[in-house]
Design a protein around this motif. Structure first.
Motif, PDB file in Angstrom:
ATOM      1  N   VAL A 106       0.820  -1.207   0.000  1.00 51.77           N
ATOM      2  CA  VAL A 106       0.000   0.000   0.000  1.00 51.77           C
ATOM      3  C   VAL A 106       0.859   1.264   0.000  1.00 51.77           C
ATOM      4  O   VAL A 106       0.488   2.276  -0.609  1.00 51.77           O
ATOM      5  N   THR A 311      -0.792  -4.140  -5.926  1.00 50.46           N
ATOM      6  CA  THR A 311      -1.476  -3.819  -4.680  1.00 50.46           C
ATOM      7  C   THR A 311      -2.979  -4.029  -4.808  1.00 50.46           C
ATOM      8  O   THR A 311      -3.632  -4.562  -3.902  1.00 50.46           O
ATOM      9  N   VAL A 345      -6.342   2.109  -4.057  1.00 44.60           N
ATOM     10  CA  VAL A 345      -4.880   2.263  -4.062  1.00 44.60           C
ATOM     11  C   VAL A 345      -4.502   3.658  -4.548  1.00 44.60           C
ATOM     12  O   VAL A 345      -3.615   4.309  -3.988  1.00 44.60           O
TER      13      VAL A 345
END
Length: 455
Positions: A106, A311, A345
């Motif tokens: 992240v 991610t 994200v």
């Protein structure tokens, strides 16, 4: 080829990636010219033994890549170490492993956007850092939304461009060395007796491993791999090996030509310009500008592009198993990408990136946190290999399923111990929060469970 249906899932993502696509994805995620951006920090911490720091980092990552390859064969699904620990050991451990690596996945797009935006701001100061950062985030989000095939096509182009810049630097550096401009002995970048201690080398390796992070991102594309799972594992090992050769060669040449060595070791590289100063010393101002701009584009576009993709797949996998909010598992029917996870994200990258841009050492703090999250999750990965294969499957492949994971675990422990205290503290708090969340789930009667484990 194994299918995810046997593990209780539906195939929703598009299987369109082959071995070459996956290997190139991993190379781009690692960035062939990644050392350009952190060269000064690694040089300072390693007392000039930059190449040695990367060799030690490779050893740590090589054993981790082998463990990834073994678990990818057993569980060919998205989710990376979250999936492997959850399936190999148990769902609660999988949640904690996924929570740990979230600190890496992240935050790494934010770190990449921040470094690139700061570099571009140094060239065009009229545009503030936050504006550059926002532009990079929007661009990459649009490309990722258009589908993994679009991402794969662009990464091929970016890889060729990065390798071209690296080749130019190596040629210019080679000419400078041939002309007698070396600033130190030929083997100093690999060993310097006056500055060598294992704590120094391991501390430098804990920074250098940032360049290697990304080969593991290949595992998040398991459900978009059109070939067998064994090829997925091989692509990780191949990408890591190729990147390691490039890292060692370029840092060796750069370390031989670095001017003001003593000052850099003593005072560090707060401005992040050590490599570009070396490039200027080797070939002139044009080479300094070329390497700096290439770094900004590689980190802010190419690397961030694949980092955001990886991610989003991790969040998708955890959301699908309801270990994170289930809306993260939504797949766009047209482009077959996890659309909500991709947007989340992007939002996190923008918020964290802008916040850290106003801190004195925001990039350095993010680097330490990213590395801590990755190393911690990799430790669990090695344990998962042993538990799944040796204990559960009664495997007698001692090298792949016991010896290699144990060695990898030991090397990573040494690296984590030598990381910065601040990273250990914040990382510890992050893990504690994960434990609390897990405890709350148990208290509410929602024990973490994977589809095939549901009674």
């Amino acid at each position: 080829m194994s299918t995810i249906e046997q593990f209780g899932y539906r195939q929703e993502l598009k299987r369109s990636l082959g071995f070459a696509d996956l290997m190139i994805y991993g190379l781009i995620f690692m960035v062939p010219i990644a050392p350009f951006g952190i060269f000064g920090n690694v040089f300072s911490v390693s007392h000039g033994m930059v190449a040695l720091a990367y060799v030690v980092g490779l050893v740590a990552m090589a054993f981790t890549a082998l463990s990834y390859a073994q678990m990818a064969r057993a569980f060919p699904m998205a989710g990376s170490v979250y999936t492997y620990a959850g399936r190999g050991i148990g769902a609660p451990v999988g949640f904690l492993a996924g929570w740990a690596i979230l600190l890496d996945y992240v935050l790494i797009p934010s770190l990449l956007y921040l470094i690139s935006s700061m570099a571009m701001n140094s060239f065009v100061p009229e545009i503030p850092v936050w504006a550059w950062l926002a532009a990079f985030v929007v661009l990459n989000t649009v490309v990722n939304y258009l589908g993994i095939q679009m991402t794969a096509k662009i990464t091929r182009i970016m890889l060729v461009a990065e390798l071209a810049v690296l080749a130019i630097f190596l040629v210019a550096g080679g000419v400078a060395l041939a002309q007698g401009h070396a600033q130190t002995g030929a083997f100093t970048p690999i060993f310097e007796s006056s500055g060598f201690t294992w704590s120094v080398v391991l501390a430098a390796a804990s920074v250098a491993v940032l360049s290697f992070l990304g080969f593991d991102g290949i595992s998040t594309l398991a459900e978009e791999n059109r070939e067998d799972a064994q090829r997925l594992g091989r692509s990780m090992v191949a990408a890591l090996g190729l990147a390691a050769v490039l890292f060692v060669v370029q840092t060796w040449v750069a370390a031989l030509l670095t001017p003001n060595r003593d000052s850099l070791i003593a005072n560090g590289d707060a401005a992040g310009s050590a490599f570009y100063d070396t490039a200027e010393f080797a070939g002139g101002a044009w080479l300094s500008v070329l390497t700096a701009v290439a770094t900004a584009i590689a980190w802010g576009f190419a690397n961030s592009l694949v980092a955001q993709a990886a991610t989003s797949r991790l969040l998708f996998a955890m959301g699908r198993d309801r270990q994170l909010p289930s809306f993260l598992a939504k797949v766009d029917p047209k482009h077959q990408v996890p659309v909500n996870a991709t947007l989340v994200v992007a939002a996190i990258s923008l918020i964290v990136g802008v916040f850290m841009s106003i801190r004195t050492n925001g990039a350095g703090e993010l680097t330490q946190l990213v590395n801590f999250g990755a190393m911690t999750a990799f430790l669990v990965l090695h344990v998962a290999v042993v538990v799944h294969y040796v204990i559960k499957q009664r495997s007698r492949n001692w090298w792949a399923h016991l010896i290699a994971p144990v060695i990898g675990f030991a090397v990573l422990v040494a690296v984590v111990i030598n990381q910065g205290v601040a990273a250990q503290a914040v990382g510890g708090i992050w893990l504690a929060v994960g434990v609390v969340i897990l405890g709350i789930s148990y208290a509410r009667g929602r024990k973490p469970a994977l589809p095939t484990e549901v009674k």
